[in-house]
Design an enzyme around this catalytic site. Structure first.
Site, PDB file in Angstrom:
ATOM      1  N   ARG A  49      73.432 -24.800  51.388  1.00 27.78           N
ATOM      2  CA  ARG A  49      72.744 -23.810  50.547  1.00 27.78           C
ATOM      3  C   ARG A  49      73.645 -23.454  49.364  1.00 27.78           C
ATOM      4  NH1 ARG A  49      67.663 -22.134  49.547  1.00 27.78           N
ATOM      5  NH2 ARG A  49      67.342 -19.885  49.671  1.00 27.78           N
ATOM      6  N   THR A  52      60.423 -27.187  45.819  1.00 32.33           N
ATOM      7  CA  THR A  52      61.157 -27.871  46.885  1.00 32.33           C
ATOM      8  C   THR A  52      60.529 -29.204  47.314  1.00 32.33           C
ATOM      9  OG1 THR A  52      61.779 -25.631  47.584  1.00 32.33           O
ATOM     10  CG2 THR A  52      62.260 -27.378  49.127  1.00 32.33           C
ATOM     11  N   THR A  54      66.115 -28.652  47.578  1.00 33.11           N
ATOM     12  CA  THR A  54      65.453 -27.803  46.572  1.00 33.11           C
ATOM     13  C   THR A  54      66.335 -27.513  45.358  1.00 33.11           C
ATOM     14  OG1 THR A  54      64.265 -25.685  46.339  1.00 33.11           O
ATOM     15  CG2 THR A  54      66.274 -25.633  47.642  1.00 33.11           C
ATOM     16  N   GLU A  88      68.571 -20.735  42.565  1.00 28.12           N
ATOM     17  CA  GLU A  88      68.473 -20.276  43.966  1.00 28.12           C
ATOM     18  C   GLU A  88      68.833 -18.809  44.162  1.00 28.12           C
ATOM     19  OE1 GLU A  88      66.530 -21.772  46.707  1.00 28.12           O
ATOM     20  OE2 GLU A  88      67.619 -23.371  45.687  1.00 28.12           O
ATOM     21  N   ASP A 116      66.378 -16.159  45.199  1.00 31.14           N
ATOM     22  CA  ASP A 116      65.914 -16.005  46.591  1.00 31.14           C
ATOM     23  C   ASP A 116      66.575 -14.793  47.263  1.00 31.14           C
ATOM     24  OD1 ASP A 116      64.051 -17.975  46.674  1.00 31.14           O
ATOM     25  OD2 ASP A 116      65.153 -19.354  47.952  1.00 31.14           O
TER      26      ASP A 116
HETATM   27  N1  GLY Z   1      63.986 -21.786  47.460  1.00 32.23           N
HETATM   28  C1  GLY Z   1      63.127 -22.158  48.529  1.00 32.23           C
HETATM   29  C2  GLY Z   1      63.651 -21.731  49.853  1.00 32.23           C
HETATM   30  O1  GLY Z   1      64.837 -21.796  50.038  1.00 32.23           O
HETATM   31  O2  GLY Z   1      62.917 -21.348  50.721  1.00 32.23           O
END
Ligand code: GLY
Length: 600
Positions: A131, A420, A438, A457, A460
């Site tokens: 991530r 994604t 993603t 990201e 999120d």
């Molecule tokens: N950015 C999509 C996810 O991580 O759920």
């Protein structure tokens, strides 16, 4: 109890004829439009056959190996590696490097990913968390204005502010070091050739570029690539990306170090920090410090199976696991796919799971998360008692999972939009991988550097750090923290062996797509292609989303009568799945997108 059960509805899950109808209705992007036929004209025999099978609603079969992903050129690259005896990881590196070129809006070197791995030799399973991370200079109020009000979502997304340290290049290397068999450099050859010679722009990429408007043209490097001569790239245009080829050559020579330090890293940092109007704070030290983290999978028993997925910082494994765990005591097979009662149970189990998700799930390296308590059998059985009535639950709130930590988090308000892509692979040794990858929003932060797009990201994270009651939000940003995800790469085991490898893009709807497809396959007996193609009905806490233009529309009235708020809408999943059956491997590819499966 089942007063709505008399309303039997043809929603496309009952058998071959209706599943075929569902595949037809649900295939706006299937290989039938002339532009698409032309674009895929250069594909090999297996890919052409795979497109035909998908159009006909049939799974692709294979004896030894199978790869399913979102673009035929990427799947062909993976299939070549598997055919030559490469491992699932080798194939994944090839698939990801081609996806970053031909489906740049969804994933790539500038993004992050989660991978779940089943090791055939040991029977063990593990996950790799790649991530994106928040830069060390980022603060919890990053996405608030001077008055402390959350920014508008797209104002936060476009530019450098939303860019987290990418994880995908480090994942490719870490996974290959661990489980790769093929020569590292060889895995990039297809992507380099396509980047240098040019590839045919797919209808989906062209459509998304055309729909983008100003944001994709704000930064000159991005505009020059996607709008050559000022016009959006069109389906079938040949698009070369020599900068991407050069970046891949650096990865070939230097491995991930060539990305996280040196000129590539310098260009990434400069692009983020100089983004006009919305600069970010990513630093060389953030890139140098990036690490892939190995974590145990989150597994929940469901009937005779174990459903294994990705734990925090993703909410995917826990939320899919909670939904299925609550449904365990209800006989969905007996009720059937056409019975509104089945969907009442699925929708309200999902609402209950999302209530817990908003409250408790975030990066467990930064905040305590009751991982065990959330999927504890007794806790889920207690929550499932709430589903005993006939009508939708009037109110849904988070539960009280067993927890050693005396914490009370506030409700989260992070907005997760569809984006994604997903890769499923089984190799000839029986290893299996499920990887969702993603750059977050379509086209990420809209910053293009060295031939790839940078992620957004960090959006999120919850923009607000406290909820309306003043309680702190678990998924608030902190330096070095990983934003909560919904990505749900999943491997389903029976007697300790994979029987289904699955995942999807789609923001927070990923969870509903994956849970629904697992139920369709395990409870309702749909083969893997029909399971991915069947219409979607899901809830993320609020209304019940019903896939527009499908037989599932017939569920709207009975579900509304039960008290659900109904939202009929497009539900653009991208499920890529492989079933391991006694007769061999079966591959499925979501007809809503351009992917295929190839087996051998
Ligand atoms: N950015 C999509 C996810 O991580 O759920």
């Amino acid at each position: 109890m089942f007063r709505h059960a008399f309303m039997l509805l043809a929603i496309g899950m009952a058998g071959p004829a209706t599943a075929q109808q569902a595949a037809d209705v649900l295939a706006p992007e299937a290989a039938t439009a002339p532009a698409e036929a032309e674009v895929w004209a250069g594909l090999g025999v297996q890919a052409t056959e795979a497109l035909r099978a998908k159009g006909a609603g049939q799974p692709v079969r294979g004896k030894d190996w199978m790869v399913s992903a979102a673009n035929p050129l990427a799947v062909e690259a993976g299939a070549r590696i598997l055919e030559q005896g490469g491992s699932a990881i080798d194939a994944m590196v090839a698939v990801q490097s081609v996806l970053g070129l031909v489906e740049p809006q969804s994933s790539g070197l500038g993004g992050g990913a989660f991978l779940i791995w089943f090791d055939a030799a040991t029977g063990g399973m593990t996950t790799l968390d790649a991530r994106e991370t928040a830069p060390m200079a980022a603060r919890p109020v990053l996405f608030q204005d001077e008055a402390g009000k959350p920014l508008k979502f797209m104002d936060a997304v476009v530019g450098g502010r939303s860019v987290g340290t990418p994880g995908t290049p480090a994942l490719l290397e870490a996974a290959h070091r661990r489980w790769g068999k093929a020569n590292w450099a060889s895995l990039f050859e297809d992507a380099i050739r396509l980047a240098e010679d040019g590839f045919a722009v797919s209808p989906r990429l062209a459509e998304l570029v055309a729909a983008e408007g100003e944001a994709l043209q704000r930064y000159p490097d991005t505009a020059n690539y996607f709008f050559p001569d000022g016009k959006p790239v069109a389906a079938g245009n040949r698009l070369a990306n020599p900068a991407y080829a050069e970046t891949l050559r650096i990865l070939q020579r230097e491995g991930a170090a060539g990305f996280y330090s040196g000129p590539v890293a310098q260009d990434i940092v400069a692009t983020v920090r100089k983004a006009t109007g919305n600069p970010g704070m990513l630093a060389m030290s953030d890139l140098a410090a990036y690490r892939v983290i190995e974590r145990p999978p989150v597994c929940v028993a469901y009937r005779a199976h174990d459903i294994c997925g990705m734990g925090p910082p993703s909410s995917g494994g826990l939320t899919v696991g909670q939904i299925l765990g609550m449904l365990e005591g209800f006989d969905l097979a007996q009720l059937g796919a056409e019975n509104p009662e089945s969907w009442r149970l699925i929708a309200d189990a999902s609402r209950l799971a999302f209530a817990d998700r908003e409250r408790f799930m975030a990066d467990a390296d930064f905040v305590p998360v009751p991982v065990k308590g959330l999927i504890d059998k007794a806790y889920l059985a207690e929550r499932a008692k709430l589903l005993a009535g006939d009508d939708s639950l009037p109110e849904v709130s988070a539960g009280s999972p067993g927890w050693t930590h005396a914490g009370l988090w506030g409700r989260d308000n992070s907005l997760e939009l569809p984006s994604t892509t997903h890769i499923s692979i089984v190799d000839a040794e029986g290893n299996a991988l499920s990887m969702t990858t993603t750059i977050e929003n379509g086209f990420g932060a809209r910053l293009f550097v060295r031939g790839f797009l940078l992620n957004n990201e960090l959006t999120d994270f919850s923009f607000a750090t406290r909820d309306e009651s003043g309680a702190a939000v678990a998924n608030a940003l902190a330096p070095g923290k990983r934003p909560r995800s919904s990505m749900a790469p999943t491997i389903v085991l029976r007697d300790g062996k994979p029987v289904l490898v699955i995942g999807s893009p789609g923001g927070s709807r990923i969870i509903g797509y994956v849970a629904r497809a697992i139920i369709a396959h395990l409870d309702w007996g749909l083969d893997v292609q029909r399971a991915v193609a069947a219409p979607h009905v899901l809830s993320r806490f609020g209304p019940v989303d019903i896939e527009t233009g499908t037989g599932a529309g017939a569920l709207a009235a009975p579900l509304a009568e039960m008290g659900f708020e109904i939202n009929e809408t497009e539900l653009n999943s991208g499920l890529q799945a492989i079933a391991v059956t006694p007769q061999g491997l079966e591959g499925g590819a979501d007809p809503r997108r351009e992917g295929i499966a190839i087996g051998g």
